[in-house]
Design an enzyme around this catalytic site. Sequence first.
Site, short mmCIF file in Angstrom:
data_model
loop_
_atom_site.label_atom_id
_atom_site.label_comp_id
_atom_site.label_asym_id
_atom_site.label_seq_id
_atom_site.Cartn_x
_atom_site.Cartn_y
_atom_site.Cartn_z
CB THR A 1 -0.89 0.06 1.26
OG1 THR A 1 -1.61 1.33 1.44
CG2 THR A 1 -0.12 -0.21 2.50
CG ASP A 2 -0.95 4.88 -0.93
OD1 ASP A 2 -1.72 4.26 0.02
OD2 ASP A 2 -1.85 5.88 -1.58
CD GLU A 3 -3.50 3.65 4.66
OE1 GLU A 3 -3.12 3.56 5.78
OE2 GLU A 3 -4.59 3.63 4.10
CE LYS B 1 0.15 -4.62 3.09
NZ LYS B 1 -0.51 -5.98 2.43
CE1 TYR C 1 -3.46 -2.50 6.00
CE2 TYR C 1 -3.24 -0.44 5.28
CZ TYR C 1 -3.36 -1.60 4.73
OH TYR C 1 -3.42 -2.16 3.63
P1 NAD Z 1 -9.65 -7.22 2.31
O1 NAD Z 1 -9.67 -7.01 3.47
O2 NAD Z 1 -11.10 -6.72 1.41
O3 NAD Z 1 -9.50 -8.80 1.98
C1 NAD Z 1 -8.46 -9.52 2.47
C2 NAD Z 1 -8.51 -11.21 2.44
O4 NAD Z 1 -7.52 -11.75 3.08
C3 NAD Z 1 -9.70 -11.58 3.01
O5 NAD Z 1 -10.54 -12.50 1.98
C4 NAD Z 1 -9.33 -12.37 4.32
O6 NAD Z 1 -10.38 -13.45 4.48
C5 NAD Z 1 -8.00 -12.93 3.65
N1 NAD Z 1 -7.13 -13.13 5.01
C6 NAD Z 1 -6.99 -12.31 6.13
N2 NAD Z 1 -6.02 -12.75 6.96
C7 NAD Z 1 -5.55 -14.04 6.23
C8 NAD Z 1 -4.67 -15.04 6.62
N3 NAD Z 1 -4.14 -14.95 7.69
N4 NAD Z 1 -4.41 -16.01 5.82
C9 NAD Z 1 -5.07 -16.02 4.62
N5 NAD Z 1 -6.28 -15.09 4.04
C10 NAD Z 1 -6.61 -14.10 4.93
O7 NAD Z 1 -8.53 -6.62 1.68
P2 NAD Z 1 -8.22 -5.72 0.20
O8 NAD Z 1 -8.63 -4.40 0.32
O9 NAD Z 1 -8.68 -6.58 -0.74
O10 NAD Z 1 -6.76 -5.74 0.04
C11 NAD Z 1 -6.01 -6.87 -0.26
C12 NAD Z 1 -4.45 -6.55 -0.26
O11 NAD Z 1 -4.09 -5.23 -0.88
C13 NAD Z 1 -3.91 -6.34 1.24
O12 NAD Z 1 -2.59 -6.92 1.30
C14 NAD Z 1 -3.89 -4.47 1.23
O13 NAD Z 1 -3.10 -4.12 2.32
C15 NAD Z 1 -3.50 -4.12 0.07
N6 NAD Z 1 -3.94 -2.87 -0.40
C16 NAD Z 1 -5.44 -2.71 -0.47
C17 NAD Z 1 -5.82 -1.38 -0.87
C18 NAD Z 1 -7.33 -0.96 -0.65
O14 NAD Z 1 -7.62 0.25 -1.18
N7 NAD Z 1 -8.14 -1.85 -0.41
C19 NAD Z 1 -4.86 -0.50 -1.73
C20 NAD Z 1 -3.76 -0.90 -1.61
C21 NAD Z 1 -3.15 -2.05 -1.19
O1 DAU Z 2 -4.15 3.84 0.59
C1 DAU Z 2 -4.24 2.54 0.40
C2 DAU Z 2 -5.06 2.12 1.44
O2 DAU Z 2 -6.58 2.66 1.55
C3 DAU Z 2 -5.22 0.58 1.87
O3 DAU Z 2 -3.70 0.24 2.14
C4 DAU Z 2 -6.19 0.19 2.87
O4 DAU Z 2 -6.12 -1.20 2.86
C5 DAU Z 2 -7.66 0.81 2.58
O5 DAU Z 2 -8.44 0.46 3.64
C6 DAU Z 2 -7.72 2.39 2.21
O6 DAU Z 2 -7.17 3.00 3.46
P1 DAU Z 2 -7.91 4.26 4.13
O7 DAU Z 2 -7.73 4.46 5.26
O8 DAU Z 2 -7.64 5.53 3.14
O9 DAU Z 2 -9.35 3.91 3.38
P2 DAU Z 2 -10.79 4.14 4.23
O10 DAU Z 2 -11.92 3.83 2.86
O11 DAU Z 2 -11.02 3.67 5.25
O12 DAU Z 2 -10.79 5.80 4.14
C7 DAU Z 2 -10.71 6.87 3.20
C8 DAU Z 2 -10.84 8.13 3.65
O13 DAU Z 2 -12.05 8.43 4.19
C9 DAU Z 2 -9.86 8.27 4.84
O14 DAU Z 2 -9.46 9.51 4.98
C10 DAU Z 2 -10.82 8.23 6.07
C11 DAU Z 2 -12.05 8.55 5.64
N1 DAU Z 2 -13.32 8.03 6.12
C12 DAU Z 2 -13.20 6.73 6.08
C13 DAU Z 2 -14.64 6.07 6.64
C14 DAU Z 2 -14.66 4.54 6.69
C15 DAU Z 2 -14.37 8.94 6.64
O15 DAU Z 2 -14.43 10.10 6.52
N2 DAU Z 2 -15.52 8.38 7.05
C16 DAU Z 2 -15.90 6.98 7.03
O16 DAU Z 2 -16.64 6.74 7.87
#
Ligand code: NAD
Ligand code: DAU
Length: 356
Positions: free
Chosen positions: A132-134, A162, A158
């Site tokens: 992730t970019d975080e 990562k 988190y």
């Molecule tokens: P998500 O939470 O929707 O899915 C995570 C999946 O991993 C789930 O299906 C869960 O059951 C599985 N899981 C959790 N723990 C596990 C374990 N110990 N063994 C096997 N499976 C396990 O997450 P997502 O949003 O799909 O993110 C996927 C990946 O991409 C993550 O590594 C996250 O850090 C990264 N990522 C997410 C975003 C985003 O915006 N969602 C952006 C950049 C990177």
């Molecule tokens: O940047 C990549 C990341 O993006 C991934 O690594 C994470 O897995 C993914 O969850 C996401 O993280 P964020 O914290 O940026 O996403 P989230 O959707 O939780 O929140 C997006 C923005 O919106 C953040 O600034 C918090 C704000 N927010 C979020 C929620 C859930 C609100 O204002 N209200 C809310 O109820």
Amino acid sequence: MILVTGGAGFIGANFVLDWLATHDEPVLNLDKLTYAGNRENLASLQGDARHIFVQGDIGDAELIASLLQQHQPRAIVNFAAESHVDRSIHGPAEFIQTNIVGTFALLESVRAWWNGLVGDAKAAFRFLHVSTDEVYGSLAAADPAFTETHRYEPNSPYSASKAASDHLVRAYHHTYGLSVLTTNCSNNYGPYHFPEKLIPLMIVNALAGKPLPVYGDGQQVRDWLYVKDHCSAIRRVLEAGRPGETYNVGGWNEKPNLEIVHTVCALLDELRPAAHGKSYREQIAYVRDRPGHDRRYAIDASKIERELAWRPAETFETGIRKTVQWYLANPDWVAHVQSGAYREWVQTQYSGNDTP
Ligand code: NAD
Ligand code: DAU
């Protein structure tokens, strides 16, 4: 055969679906099925012999060893993680367990198996870690976007977990020669996004007539990428990325949260006008800010564009419209994920949280 971990979650499921729509190569999908894992995301693959699903933990060394031995994957794409920042603030332990200890255990299992490979199979093997970019921390308004050489400054449990996993993956390349690739992507949105995250939460709350909780002043900036573009970037890095390298993935789509919420409301006003006759915007409620809330993320995606000729297919405008349409077309999926466990989370995170 490729092994995908976390392939029942949001991005993993999109990746598996897109992979099997464009490749004949089978996928072994290992997922623990936490609250975020959902087999319904993969329902369209029922009866497809190219998809083998195994419920299990990336930290289960015995299981991983036997899967590697049996299926001999040519590559692993590691999506499995705890992914929600707010949950990591309430309870960081699971994040340390899966994202750090789990990734370490997976790398150890892979190293032991890979050491026994010979010739082309050993040379061709790839381990792609989805990050992730975080991990780069927070930007000030005028700062340039994150490049791959930006210092790691994670701010939440988190992002710290990562970051630790990224460092382990890197070390397995430098120390043991494992062919690893790491992608650091910005915020994804699209189908199958669990409604604890901003965009799907706003859609489902708006339709249910509930408040749209905006943290703090709503001026935090995120950089949005349609999930299928993230999946195409991962496929491209797997195909042509240089082992040991990291690639930032993003679509140059920085937007303040409030603008995102306004866009979602405007699309719903157009596609499913509210019964009360007013805009969904009326449901916006400013709530207490996230502790340690990162102010701005922005990805400089020039490296993957220059070296691998990858470009996103969607603009934010086309992607967000498709996303809202998907939620409107899939009310059963939405109803099923809003289970008892989901309601408990909403209660934990949002109750008594209605004032800034
Ligand atoms: P998500 O939470 O929707 O899915 C995570 C999946 O991993 C789930 O299906 C869960 O059951 C599985 N899981 C959790 N723990 C596990 C374990 N110990 N063994 C096997 N499976 C396990 O997450 P997502 O949003 O799909 O993110 C996927 C990946 O991409 C993550 O590594 C996250 O850090 C990264 N990522 C997410 C975003 C985003 O915006 N969602 C952006 C950049 C990177
Ligand atoms: O940047 C990549 C990341 O993006 C991934 O690594 C994470 O897995 C993914 O969850 C996401 O993280 P964020 O914290 O940026 O996403 P989230 O959707 O939780 O929140 C997006 C923005 O919106 C953040 O600034 C918090 C704000 N927010 C979020 C929620 C859930 C609100 O204002 N209200 C809310 O109820």
